[in-house]
Design a protein around this motif. Structure first.
Motif, mmCIF file in Angstrom:
data_model
loop_
_atom_site.group_PDB
_atom_site.id
_atom_site.type_symbol
_atom_site.label_atom_id
_atom_site.label_comp_id
_atom_site.label_asym_id
_atom_site.label_seq_id
_atom_site.Cartn_x
_atom_site.Cartn_y
_atom_site.Cartn_z
ATOM 1 N N ILE A 1 -9.598 -61.316 5.333
ATOM 2 C CA ILE A 1 -9.217 -60.067 6.005
ATOM 3 C C ILE A 1 -8.577 -59.142 4.749
ATOM 4 O O ILE A 1 -8.138 -59.486 3.653
ATOM 5 C CB ILE A 1 -7.668 -60.410 6.651
ATOM 6 N N SER A 2 -8.844 -57.849 4.908
ATOM 7 C CA SER A 2 -8.726 -56.734 3.736
ATOM 8 C C SER A 2 -7.432 -56.152 3.952
ATOM 9 O O SER A 2 -6.624 -56.166 4.956
ATOM 10 C CB SER A 2 -9.976 -55.887 3.930
ATOM 11 N N GLN A 3 -7.162 -55.366 2.920
ATOM 12 C CA GLN A 3 -5.797 -54.615 3.071
ATOM 13 C C GLN A 3 -6.011 -53.607 4.134
ATOM 14 O O GLN A 3 -4.784 -53.265 5.043
ATOM 15 C CB GLN A 3 -5.641 -53.615 1.614
ATOM 16 N N LEU A 4 -6.956 -53.260 4.672
ATOM 17 C CA LEU A 4 -7.250 -52.666 5.680
ATOM 18 C C LEU A 4 -6.717 -53.013 7.111
ATOM 19 O O LEU A 4 -5.946 -52.196 7.889
ATOM 20 C CB LEU A 4 -8.577 -51.808 5.916
ATOM 21 N N PHE A 5 -6.536 -54.314 7.196
ATOM 22 C CA PHE A 5 -6.013 -54.927 8.458
ATOM 23 C C PHE A 5 -4.425 -54.763 8.382
ATOM 24 O O PHE A 5 -3.829 -54.451 9.250
ATOM 25 C CB PHE A 5 -6.401 -56.518 8.380
ATOM 26 N N GLY A 6 -3.811 -54.916 7.077
ATOM 27 C CA GLY A 6 -2.418 -54.804 7.175
ATOM 28 C C GLY A 6 -1.892 -53.408 7.209
ATOM 29 O O GLY A 6 -1.014 -53.199 8.046
ATOM 30 N N GLU A 7 -2.957 -52.329 6.849
ATOM 31 C CA GLU A 7 -2.425 -51.231 7.189
ATOM 32 C C GLU A 7 -2.797 -50.769 8.828
ATOM 33 O O GLU A 7 -2.073 -49.808 9.175
ATOM 34 C CB GLU A 7 -3.485 -50.206 6.009
ATOM 35 N N SER A 8 -3.793 -51.262 9.411
ATOM 36 C CA SER A 8 -3.894 -50.973 10.768
ATOM 37 C C SER A 8 -2.729 -51.578 11.451
ATOM 38 O O SER A 8 -2.267 -50.928 12.248
ATOM 39 C CB SER A 8 -5.492 -51.627 11.076
ATOM 40 N N LEU A 9 -2.358 -52.564 11.160
ATOM 41 C CA LEU A 9 -1.230 -53.387 11.877
ATOM 42 C C LEU A 9 0.011 -52.694 11.503
ATOM 43 O O LEU A 9 0.983 -52.414 12.653
ATOM 44 C CB LEU A 9 -1.097 -54.680 11.292
ATOM 45 N N LEU A 10 0.214 -51.935 10.612
ATOM 46 C CA LEU A 10 1.388 -51.158 10.056
ATOM 47 C C LEU A 10 1.309 -49.716 11.184
ATOM 48 O O LEU A 10 2.334 -49.530 11.583
ATOM 49 C CB LEU A 10 1.588 -50.626 8.600
ATOM 50 N N VAL A 11 0.262 -49.298 11.232
ATOM 51 C CA VAL A 11 -0.075 -48.103 12.178
ATOM 52 C C VAL A 11 0.673 -48.577 13.694
ATOM 53 O O VAL A 11 1.289 -47.828 14.276
ATOM 54 C CB VAL A 11 -1.508 -47.528 12.413
ATOM 55 N N TRP A 12 0.242 -49.918 14.176
ATOM 56 C CA TRP A 12 0.829 -50.198 15.316
ATOM 57 C C TRP A 12 2.033 -50.264 15.358
ATOM 58 O O TRP A 12 3.014 -50.032 16.091
ATOM 59 C CB TRP A 12 -0.075 -51.405 15.850
ATOM 60 N N PHE A 13 2.702 -51.244 14.386
ATOM 61 C CA PHE A 13 4.226 -51.454 14.176
ATOM 62 C C PHE A 13 4.819 -49.863 14.095
ATOM 63 O O PHE A 13 5.858 -50.033 14.860
ATOM 64 C CB PHE A 13 4.531 -52.218 12.821
ATOM 65 N N MET A 14 4.285 -48.865 13.524
ATOM 66 C CA MET A 14 5.006 -47.773 13.428
ATOM 67 C C MET A 14 5.109 -47.022 14.734
ATOM 68 O O MET A 14 5.954 -46.434 15.095
ATOM 69 C CB MET A 14 4.125 -46.887 12.414
ATOM 70 N N THR A 15 3.873 -47.256 15.682
ATOM 71 C CA THR A 15 3.910 -46.434 16.792
ATOM 72 C C THR A 15 5.217 -47.390 17.694
ATOM 73 O O THR A 15 5.693 -46.709 18.457
ATOM 74 C CB THR A 15 2.676 -46.755 17.716
ATOM 75 N N GLN A 16 5.191 -48.419 17.525
ATOM 76 C CA GLN A 16 6.175 -49.223 18.448
ATOM 77 C C GLN A 16 7.664 -48.746 17.950
ATOM 78 O O GLN A 16 8.456 -48.404 18.500
ATOM 79 C CB GLN A 16 6.033 -50.866 18.202
ATOM 80 N N TYR A 17 7.797 -48.624 16.739
ATOM 81 C CA TYR A 17 8.888 -48.266 16.109
ATOM 82 C C TYR A 17 9.370 -46.934 16.424
ATOM 83 O O TYR A 17 10.670 -46.321 16.743
ATOM 84 C CB TYR A 17 8.880 -48.270 14.511
ATOM 85 N N ALA A 18 8.425 -45.831 16.591
ATOM 86 C CA ALA A 18 8.372 -44.600 17.077
ATOM 87 C C ALA A 18 9.050 -44.512 18.484
ATOM 88 O O ALA A 18 9.678 -43.847 18.975
ATOM 89 C CB ALA A 18 7.289 -43.756 16.797
ATOM 90 N N ALA A 19 8.281 -45.406 19.449
ATOM 91 C CA ALA A 19 8.594 -45.634 20.888
ATOM 92 C C ALA A 19 9.885 -46.218 21.211
ATOM 93 O O ALA A 19 10.489 -45.585 22.089
ATOM 94 C CB ALA A 19 7.607 -46.569 21.416
ATOM 95 N N MET A 20 10.697 -46.771 20.052
ATOM 96 C CA MET A 20 11.909 -47.179 20.234
ATOM 97 C C MET A 20 12.788 -46.112 19.952
ATOM 98 O O MET A 20 14.203 -46.442 19.694
ATOM 99 C CB MET A 20 12.233 -48.499 19.491
ATOM 100 N N GLY A 21 12.597 -45.054 19.486
ATOM 101 C CA GLY A 21 13.531 -43.821 19.045
ATOM 102 C C GLY A 21 13.838 -43.786 17.698
ATOM 103 O O GLY A 21 14.810 -43.251 17.109
ATOM 104 N N ARG A 22 12.979 -44.564 16.716
ATOM 105 C CA ARG A 22 12.985 -44.557 15.366
ATOM 106 C C ARG A 22 14.440 -45.231 15.226
ATOM 107 O O ARG A 22 15.369 -44.236 14.202
ATOM 108 C CB ARG A 22 12.840 -43.216 14.662
ATOM 109 N N PRO A 23 14.831 -46.273 15.206
ATOM 110 C CA PRO A 23 16.180 -46.828 14.893
ATOM 111 C C PRO A 23 16.316 -47.091 13.365
ATOM 112 O O PRO A 23 15.591 -46.942 12.667
ATOM 113 C CB PRO A 23 16.272 -48.238 15.638
ATOM 114 N N SER A 24 17.538 -46.769 13.290
ATOM 115 C CA SER A 24 17.988 -46.838 11.619
ATOM 116 C C SER A 24 17.921 -48.139 10.897
ATOM 117 O O SER A 24 17.853 -48.414 9.652
ATOM 118 C CB SER A 24 19.296 -46.361 11.460
#
Length: 88
Positions: A1-24
């Motif tokens: 698995i490459s660094q691209l996989f971690g970055e892609s997973l982060l994009v998904w994580f970021m969308t979930q974080y944003a969907a929760m209203g960007r908690p502190s």
């Protein structure tokens, strides 16, 4: 698995974080992290591209929002060194 996989997973994580209203406060937990490469790729990219998420991770439970669940002491030491390398 490459660094691209971690970055892609982060994009998904970021969308979930944003969907929760960007908690502190946010937590990123990896079970069976091996050498910690995946979480390091995610944290490195979060710091570079998503400062609000990076700050939320820094404000996680007890001031730490990145948790690695590992049972092997030797691997814990390797993971700790990998994460400390991101700070320095």
């Amino acid at each position: 698995i490459s660094q691209l996989f971690g970055e892609s997973l982060l994009v998904w994580f970021m969308t979930q974080y944003a969907a929760m209203g960007r908690p502190s406060r946010a937590q990123l937990i990896e079970i069976g992290p091996g050498r910690g490469t995946l979480v390091c790729d995610m944290v490195r990219s979060a710091v570079e591209r998503f400062p609000d998420l990076s700050e939320a991770l820094a404000n996680g439970a007890g001031g730490v929002g990145v948790h690695l669940v590992e049972v092997t002491n030797g691997m814990r030491a390797r993971q700790r060194m990998a994460l400390e390398g991101l700070a320095g």
